[in-house]
Design a protein around this motif. Sequence first.
Motif, mmCIF file in Angstrom:
data_model
loop_
_atom_site.group_PDB
_atom_site.id
_atom_site.type_symbol
_atom_site.label_atom_id
_atom_site.label_comp_id
_atom_site.label_asym_id
_atom_site.label_seq_id
_atom_site.Cartn_x
_atom_site.Cartn_y
_atom_site.Cartn_z
ATOM 1 N N ARG A 148 -1.513 12.943 7.537
ATOM 2 C CA ARG A 148 -1.132 12.973 6.125
ATOM 3 C C ARG A 148 0.001 11.993 5.837
ATOM 4 N NH1 ARG A 148 -0.578 17.838 1.859
ATOM 5 N NH2 ARG A 148 0.525 16.652 0.268
ATOM 6 N N ALA A 149 0.968 11.902 6.739
ATOM 7 C CA ALA A 149 2.084 10.970 6.542
ATOM 8 C C ALA A 149 1.578 9.534 6.462
ATOM 9 C CB ALA A 149 3.102 11.125 7.662
ATOM 10 N N ARG A 150 0.586 9.202 7.273
ATOM 11 C CA ARG A 150 0.005 7.861 7.256
ATOM 12 C C ARG A 150 -0.670 7.582 5.913
ATOM 13 N NH1 ARG A 150 0.073 2.710 9.362
ATOM 14 N NH2 ARG A 150 -2.017 1.789 9.303
ATOM 15 N N VAL A 151 -1.439 8.575 5.426
ATOM 16 C CA VAL A 151 -2.103 8.426 4.129
ATOM 17 C C VAL A 151 -1.073 8.295 3.016
ATOM 18 C CG1 VAL A 151 -3.530 9.615 2.416
ATOM 19 C CG2 VAL A 151 -4.238 9.570 4.812
ATOM 20 N N ASP A 152 -0.057 9.153 3.042
ATOM 21 C CA ASP A 152 0.959 9.148 1.993
ATOM 22 C C ASP A 152 1.740 7.832 1.961
ATOM 23 O OD1 ASP A 152 0.260 11.656 1.138
ATOM 24 O OD2 ASP A 152 1.935 12.693 2.090
ATOM 25 N N TYR A 153 1.955 7.233 3.105
ATOM 26 C CA TYR A 153 2.730 5.993 3.170
ATOM 27 C C TYR A 153 2.107 4.924 2.274
ATOM 28 C CZ TYR A 153 4.922 1.763 4.994
ATOM 29 O OH TYR A 153 5.599 0.572 5.101
ATOM 30 N N PHE A 154 0.788 4.856 2.284
ATOM 31 C CA PHE A 154 0.093 3.870 1.464
ATOM 32 C C PHE A 154 -0.231 4.420 0.077
ATOM 33 C CE2 PHE A 154 -0.696 2.280 5.762
ATOM 34 C CZ PHE A 154 -0.325 0.961 5.601
ATOM 35 N N PHE A 155 -0.813 5.633 0.021
ATOM 36 C CA PHE A 155 -1.244 6.192 -1.262
ATOM 37 C C PHE A 155 -0.072 6.358 -2.218
ATOM 38 C CE2 PHE A 155 -2.396 10.115 -3.792
ATOM 39 C CZ PHE A 155 -3.259 9.467 -4.652
ATOM 40 N N GLU A 156 1.062 6.828 -1.735
ATOM 41 C CA GLU A 156 2.245 7.038 -2.571
ATOM 42 C C GLU A 156 3.125 5.791 -2.657
ATOM 43 O OE1 GLU A 156 4.053 10.481 -0.822
ATOM 44 O OE2 GLU A 156 2.787 11.854 -1.972
ATOM 45 N N MET A 157 2.617 4.678 -2.182
ATOM 46 C CA MET A 157 3.309 3.382 -2.278
ATOM 47 C C MET A 157 4.717 3.436 -1.687
ATOM 48 S SD MET A 157 1.979 2.052 -6.057
ATOM 49 C CE MET A 157 3.001 0.595 -5.962
ATOM 50 N N ARG A 158 4.878 4.182 -0.610
ATOM 51 C CA ARG A 158 6.195 4.281 0.026
ATOM 52 C C ARG A 158 6.609 2.955 0.645
ATOM 53 N NH1 ARG A 158 7.308 10.317 2.223
ATOM 54 N NH2 ARG A 158 5.988 11.468 0.759
ATOM 55 N N PHE A 159 5.649 2.089 0.886
ATOM 56 C CA PHE A 159 5.932 0.770 1.461
ATOM 57 C C PHE A 159 6.751 -0.108 0.515
ATOM 58 C CE2 PHE A 159 1.599 0.865 -0.317
ATOM 59 C CZ PHE A 159 1.690 -0.097 -1.308
ATOM 60 N N THR A 160 6.883 0.299 -0.753
ATOM 61 C CA THR A 160 7.610 -0.516 -1.730
ATOM 62 C C THR A 160 9.119 -0.291 -1.673
ATOM 63 O OG1 THR A 160 7.482 1.158 -3.472
ATOM 64 C CG2 THR A 160 5.645 -0.386 -3.297
ATOM 65 N N GLY A 161 9.535 0.843 -1.135
ATOM 66 C CA GLY A 161 10.952 1.177 -1.126
ATOM 67 C C GLY A 161 11.435 1.873 -2.389
ATOM 68 N N TYR A 162 10.620 1.857 -3.444
ATOM 69 C CA TYR A 162 10.964 2.532 -4.710
ATOM 70 C C TYR A 162 12.321 2.082 -5.266
ATOM 71 C CZ TYR A 162 7.138 5.977 -4.812
ATOM 72 O OH TYR A 162 5.911 6.592 -4.919
ATOM 73 N N ASP A 163 12.722 0.857 -4.999
ATOM 74 C CA ASP A 163 14.052 0.402 -5.386
ATOM 75 C C ASP A 163 14.030 -0.742 -6.398
ATOM 76 O OD1 ASP A 163 13.030 -1.521 -3.726
ATOM 77 O OD2 ASP A 163 14.693 -1.513 -2.292
ATOM 78 N N HIS A 164 12.870 -1.031 -6.984
ATOM 79 C CA HIS A 164 12.779 -2.121 -7.945
ATOM 80 C C HIS A 164 11.667 -1.850 -8.948
ATOM 81 C CE1 HIS A 164 10.014 -2.992 -4.644
ATOM 82 N NE2 HIS A 164 9.289 -3.667 -5.507
ATOM 83 N N ILE A 165 11.742 -2.516 -10.079
ATOM 84 C CA ILE A 165 10.707 -2.392 -11.104
ATOM 85 C C ILE A 165 9.378 -2.898 -10.538
ATOM 86 C CG2 ILE A 165 9.955 -3.217 -13.369
ATOM 87 C CD1 ILE A 165 12.930 -3.462 -14.108
ATOM 88 N N MET A 166 8.312 -2.143 -10.750
ATOM 89 C CA MET A 166 7.024 -2.575 -10.203
ATOM 90 C C MET A 166 5.865 -2.015 -11.016
ATOM 91 S SD MET A 166 7.047 -0.358 -6.675
ATOM 92 C CE MET A 166 7.165 1.425 -6.656
ATOM 93 N N ASP A 167 4.726 -2.697 -10.918
ATOM 94 C CA ASP A 167 3.500 -2.258 -11.567
ATOM 95 C C ASP A 167 2.791 -1.256 -10.674
ATOM 96 O OD1 ASP A 167 3.230 -4.115 -14.020
ATOM 97 O OD2 ASP A 167 3.718 -5.497 -12.391
ATOM 98 N N VAL A 168 2.386 -0.147 -11.264
ATOM 99 C CA VAL A 168 1.786 0.957 -10.510
ATOM 100 C C VAL A 168 0.531 1.419 -11.247
ATOM 101 C CG1 VAL A 168 2.135 3.298 -9.645
ATOM 102 C CG2 VAL A 168 4.058 1.684 -9.672
ATOM 103 N N PRO A 169 -0.615 1.469 -10.571
ATOM 104 C CA PRO A 169 -1.846 1.840 -11.263
ATOM 105 C C PRO A 169 -1.978 3.321 -11.589
ATOM 106 C CG PRO A 169 -2.284 1.403 -8.946
ATOM 107 C CD PRO A 169 -0.864 1.009 -9.187
ATOM 108 N N TYR A 170 -1.158 4.172 -10.932
ATOM 109 C CA TYR A 170 -1.248 5.615 -11.156
ATOM 110 C C TYR A 170 0.164 6.193 -11.140
ATOM 111 C CZ TYR A 170 -2.230 10.529 -9.746
ATOM 112 O OH TYR A 170 -2.259 11.890 -9.617
ATOM 113 N N LEU A 171 0.698 6.429 -12.345
ATOM 114 C CA LEU A 171 2.009 7.034 -12.515
ATOM 115 C C LEU A 171 1.841 8.521 -12.846
ATOM 116 C CD1 LEU A 171 3.589 4.232 -14.720
ATOM 117 C CD2 LEU A 171 4.275 4.780 -12.376
#
Length: 270
Positions: A148-171
């Motif tokens: 689940r952690a592996r899936v969440d890393y990509f699905f929840e866009m954790r690879f972005t760092g959540y520290d900057h403005i970004m385009d997201v297809p599912y908010l």
Amino acid sequence: MLVTASIVTYKNKKEVLDAAVTSFLNTGMDVFLYIIDNSPDDTIRQWYNDPRVEYIYNNANIGFGAAHNIIMRDISKLGKYHLVLNPDIRFENGVLEKLYHFMEENPNIGNCMPRIVYPDGNLQYLCKLLPTPRDWIIRMFLPFNKIRARVDYFFEMRFTGYDHIMDVPYLSGCFMFLRREVIREIGVFDEGIFMYGEDTDLNRRIFQHYRTVYFPEITIIHDFEKGSHKNLRLFWIHVKAAVYYLNKWGWFFDKERRKINQAIKKKYIK
């Protein structure tokens, strides 16, 4: 009217709903709030006498999206921007002003979501790629934390760092700051979904024509109880919503989903 909001309630505690209502009304901007009540009784009717609040009692639980649609499909009821607001959200003064000015400066944005945290300050990962059957099956049914952690890393866009403005297809649908003209053009929530997944569908439709943006320069608090993880009835509502969404957009053959998800990964993976 600059900003309107709708809150859909169902047997909510007064102190929780008070925090959301106060957060929205605590502004010098021209605002108006609709409370749409799906509860079995109209107790909430007595709680608010502010002239900027209109209470609507449905006398039935018609679902999250259908209740919001009572307001959203009537464009004359909407401000220049309309906020879909969960009853378990709270935020400080100035949030609406900053969102308003950000949207004014970026007319190509259709929906905007701020940084969202738990009451303890920990980040909620509510920026997501478009879901695949694999994503939802693993997250709903498999108790294996590593998978689940592996899936969440990509699905929840954790690879972005959540520290900057970004385009997201599912908010997340817990806080959707929508441009009125986008609602007019794209439409409202799909009422084939009772609850869970209606935000996925609406964001995807908006994303086809406008930017849907994560804006971490402001922060709000979300209690986020994850009811479908604790209640069997809500869990099956979640499953049915997922099946409906995948039937609508495609299970394993969804070229648009693959193209969008690949583009987002290419853009933001560090």
